[in-house]
Design a protein around this motif. Structure first.
Motif, PDB file in Angstrom:
ATOM      1  N   ILE A  86       0.550  10.619  -5.701  1.00 60.08           N
ATOM      2  CA  ILE A  86      -0.080  10.822  -4.402  1.00 60.08           C
ATOM      3  C   ILE A  86      -0.747  12.196  -4.428  1.00 60.08           C
ATOM      4  O   ILE A  86      -0.109  13.189  -4.777  1.00 60.08           O
ATOM      5  CB  ILE A  86       0.955  10.727  -3.266  1.00 60.08           C
ATOM      6  CG1 ILE A  86       1.544   9.318  -3.233  1.00 60.08           C
ATOM      7  CG2 ILE A  86       0.328  11.088  -1.931  1.00 60.08           C
ATOM      8  CD1 ILE A  86       2.708   9.154  -2.288  1.00 60.08           C
TER       9      ILE A  86
ATOM     10  N   ASP B 230      -5.690   2.129  -7.483  1.00 61.03           N
ATOM     11  CA  ASP B 230      -5.654   2.430  -6.055  1.00 61.03           C
ATOM     12  C   ASP B 230      -4.557   1.645  -5.356  1.00 61.03           C
ATOM     13  O   ASP B 230      -4.439   0.433  -5.518  1.00 61.03           O
ATOM     14  CB  ASP B 230      -7.009   2.097  -5.425  1.00 61.03           C
ATOM     15  CG  ASP B 230      -7.011   2.295  -3.920  1.00 61.03           C
ATOM     16  OD1 ASP B 230      -6.602   3.381  -3.474  1.00 61.03           O
ATOM     17  OD2 ASP B 230      -7.408   1.372  -3.196  1.00 61.03           O
TER      18      ASP B 230
ATOM     19  N   ARG C 182       0.890  -1.154   0.000  1.00 63.90           N
ATOM     20  CA  ARG C 182       0.000   0.000   0.000  1.00 63.90           C
ATOM     21  C   ARG C 182       0.928   1.204   0.000  1.00 63.90           C
ATOM     22  O   ARG C 182       1.974   1.174   0.641  1.00 63.90           O
ATOM     23  CB  ARG C 182      -0.839   0.057   1.268  1.00 63.90           C
ATOM     24  CG  ARG C 182      -1.797  -1.068   1.459  1.00 63.90           C
ATOM     25  CD  ARG C 182      -2.453  -0.913   2.838  1.00 63.90           C
ATOM     26  NE  ARG C 182      -3.184  -2.082   3.197  1.00 63.90           N
ATOM     27  CZ  ARG C 182      -4.450  -2.308   2.877  1.00 63.90           C
ATOM     28  NH1 ARG C 182      -5.098  -1.413   2.181  1.00 63.90           N
ATOM     29  NH2 ARG C 182      -5.045  -3.407   3.222  1.00 63.90           N
TER      30      ARG C 182
ATOM     31  N   SER D 127      -8.058  -0.475   5.385  1.00 63.46           N
ATOM     32  CA  SER D 127      -8.819   0.291   4.395  1.00 63.46           C
ATOM     33  C   SER D 127      -9.455   1.507   5.050  1.00 63.46           C
ATOM     34  O   SER D 127     -10.027   1.414   6.137  1.00 63.46           O
ATOM     35  CB  SER D 127      -9.908  -0.583   3.766  1.00 63.46           C
ATOM     36  OG  SER D 127     -10.718   0.204   2.914  1.00 63.46           O
ATOM     37  N   ARG D 128      -9.376   2.659   4.373  1.00 63.52           N
ATOM     38  CA  ARG D 128     -10.005   3.886   4.878  1.00 63.52           C
ATOM     39  C   ARG D 128     -11.509   3.877   4.642  1.00 63.52           C
ATOM     40  O   ARG D 128     -12.218   4.762   5.083  1.00 63.52           O
ATOM     41  CB  ARG D 128      -9.430   5.107   4.145  1.00 63.52           C
ATOM     42  CG  ARG D 128      -7.956   5.271   4.280  1.00 63.52           C
ATOM     43  CD  ARG D 128      -7.431   6.330   3.329  1.00 63.52           C
ATOM     44  NE  ARG D 128      -7.790   5.978   1.956  1.00 63.52           N
ATOM     45  CZ  ARG D 128      -8.053   6.868   0.996  1.00 63.52           C
ATOM     46  NH1 ARG D 128      -8.002   8.145   1.250  1.00 63.52           N
ATOM     47  NH2 ARG D 128      -8.368   6.478  -0.215  1.00 63.52           N
TER      48      ARG D 128
ATOM     49  N   LEU E  71      -4.940  13.004   2.798  1.00 56.84           N
ATOM     50  CA  LEU E  71      -4.595  12.130   1.682  1.00 56.84           C
ATOM     51  C   LEU E  71      -5.863  11.775   0.924  1.00 56.84           C
ATOM     52  O   LEU E  71      -6.808  11.231   1.492  1.00 56.84           O
ATOM     53  CB  LEU E  71      -3.908  10.867   2.203  1.00 56.84           C
ATOM     54  CG  LEU E  71      -3.436   9.861   1.165  1.00 56.84           C
ATOM     55  CD1 LEU E  71      -2.378  10.471   0.253  1.00 56.84           C
ATOM     56  CD2 LEU E  71      -2.879   8.619   1.860  1.00 56.84           C
TER      57      LEU E  71
ATOM     58  N   THR F 261       1.141   5.041   1.177  1.00 52.46           N
ATOM     59  CA  THR F 261       0.491   6.062   1.978  1.00 52.46           C
ATOM     60  C   THR F 261       1.425   7.254   2.140  1.00 52.46           C
ATOM     61  O   THR F 261       2.634   7.147   1.900  1.00 52.46           O
ATOM     62  CB  THR F 261       0.101   5.529   3.370  1.00 52.46           C
ATOM     63  OG1 THR F 261       1.286   5.187   4.078  1.00 52.46           O
ATOM     64  CG2 THR F 261      -0.808   4.322   3.263  1.00 52.46           C
TER      65      THR F 261
ATOM     66  N   ILE G 276      -3.881   2.506  -1.878  1.00 50.21           N
ATOM     67  CA  ILE G 276      -4.064   2.756  -0.450  1.00 50.21           C
ATOM     68  C   ILE G 276      -4.928   1.664   0.163  1.00 50.21           C
ATOM     69  O   ILE G 276      -4.542   1.002   1.108  1.00 50.21           O
ATOM     70  CB  ILE G 276      -4.722   4.120  -0.172  1.00 50.21           C
ATOM     71  CG1 ILE G 276      -3.869   5.265  -0.690  1.00 50.21           C
ATOM     72  CG2 ILE G 276      -4.949   4.295   1.328  1.00 50.21           C
ATOM     73  CD1 ILE G 276      -4.509   6.624  -0.507  1.00 50.21           C
ATOM     74  N   ASP G 277      -6.112   1.492  -0.381  1.00 51.11           N
ATOM     75  CA  ASP G 277      -7.088   0.604   0.234  1.00 51.11           C
ATOM     76  C   ASP G 277      -6.979  -0.843  -0.232  1.00 51.11           C
ATOM     77  O   ASP G 277      -7.547  -1.725   0.387  1.00 51.11           O
ATOM     78  CB  ASP G 277      -8.497   1.126  -0.025  1.00 51.11           C
ATOM     79  CG  ASP G 277      -8.711   2.473   0.646  1.00 51.11           C
ATOM     80  OD1 ASP G 277      -8.355   2.605   1.818  1.00 51.11           O
ATOM     81  OD2 ASP G 277      -9.200   3.390  -0.015  1.00 51.11           O
TER      82      ASP G 277
ATOM     83  N   ASN H   4       1.674  11.352   4.403  1.00 53.85           N
ATOM     84  CA  ASN H   4       1.054  12.337   5.279  1.00 53.85           C
ATOM     85  C   ASN H   4       1.847  13.626   5.202  1.00 53.85           C
ATOM     86  O   ASN H   4       2.995  13.650   4.766  1.00 53.85           O
ATOM     87  CB  ASN H   4       0.930  11.820   6.716  1.00 53.85           C
ATOM     88  CG  ASN H   4       2.263  11.419   7.304  1.00 53.85           C
ATOM     89  OD1 ASN H   4       3.253  12.105   7.121  1.00 53.85           O
ATOM     90  ND2 ASN H   4       2.302  10.301   8.003  1.00 53.85           N
TER      91      ASN H   4
ATOM     92  N   SER I 296      -5.757  10.347  -2.541  1.00 54.94           N
ATOM     93  CA  SER I 296      -5.534   9.134  -3.332  1.00 54.94           C
ATOM     94  C   SER I 296      -4.046   8.855  -3.455  1.00 54.94           C
ATOM     95  O   SER I 296      -3.211   9.748  -3.313  1.00 54.94           O
ATOM     96  CB  SER I 296      -6.158   9.263  -4.724  1.00 54.94           C
ATOM     97  OG  SER I 296      -5.473  10.260  -5.470  1.00 54.94           O
ATOM     98  N   SER I 297      -3.770   7.616  -3.705  1.00 54.77           N
ATOM     99  CA  SER I 297      -2.406   7.168  -3.971  1.00 54.77           C
ATOM    100  C   SER I 297      -2.533   6.059  -5.000  1.00 54.77           C
ATOM    101  O   SER I 297      -3.149   5.027  -4.732  1.00 54.77           O
ATOM    102  CB  SER I 297      -1.774   6.645  -2.680  1.00 54.77           C
ATOM    103  OG  SER I 297      -0.490   6.126  -2.946  1.00 54.77           O
TER     104      SER I 297
END
Length: 197
Positions: free
Chosen positions: A77, A59, A35, A117-118, A50, A37, A61-62, A39, A52-53
């Protein structure tokens, strides 16, 4: 920074700092599922979140993505100062605040039912019954109220499938701030069904 995932185990790579032009390099990443990520340091307002990445437009991130042994140069990002927000109140059948319950928001796309997952979030309403969940990615969600929550299972399909059968659905657009009040409609299969008042 990339986070390697193997089953339920995650290991973070050394963090990378972005250059003045926004580019970054992370060295020493081996093949595996990752993943991506990032910040930003908190500097006051606006607060950047954040958004999207992606790796090659997919995707990262998730849902972990497989990275091979070669260099990856198409990572993008994106941050936003207009995150989504779902707020509202949860009331019991008599119209009183219901702070003893949990509000669970879960993506309708089971591909996102993965650890970290967000898109799967749980909160308790305050004593006035109000709640707020900020920073959910745009998309369609199930929303339900639970009198008991197994926090470590909110990504588990065996746990979620019976729960979401009686949930309501709502959609959040990018940057949308949606207010939605809910009222407990009655006990159903170990959780409270919610409805729009």
């Amino acid at each position: 920074s990339p986070v390697q995932t193997t089953g339920s185990v995650s290991m973070a790579s050394p963090p990378a700092k972005a250059n003045a032009d926004g580019t970054f390099v992370v060295n020493g990443i081996g093949p595996g599922r990752y993943r991506v990520t990032a910040n930003l340091p908190s500097t006051g307002t606006p607060v950047w979140t954040l958004a999207s990445s992606t790796i090659g437009g997919v995707d990262a991130i998730d849902a972990p993505l497989e990275i091979g042994g070669s260099d990856v140069s198409n990572v993008v990002i994106t941050f936003t100062d207009h995150p989504t927000e779902l707020s509202g109140s949860l009331l019991d059948q008599a119209g009183r605040p219901a702070p003893q319950y949990f509000i669970l928001v879960v993506s309708t796309n089971q591909a996102f039912w993965t650890p970290l997952s967000r898109r799967n979030r749980a909160v308790r309403p305050g004593t006035t019954g109000t709640f707020k969940i900020a920073g959910l990615p745009p998309g369609e969600y199930y929303v339900l109220a639970l009198d008991d929550l197994e926090q470590n299972r909110i990504y588990n399909a065996d746990y979620l499938n019976p729960l979401v059968a009686n949930a309501i659905k709502l959609t959040l657009a990018a940057g949308e701030k949606k207010t939605q009040d809910f009222k407990i409609a009655g006990l159903a299969a170990g959780h409270e069904r919610v409805r729009r008042p």
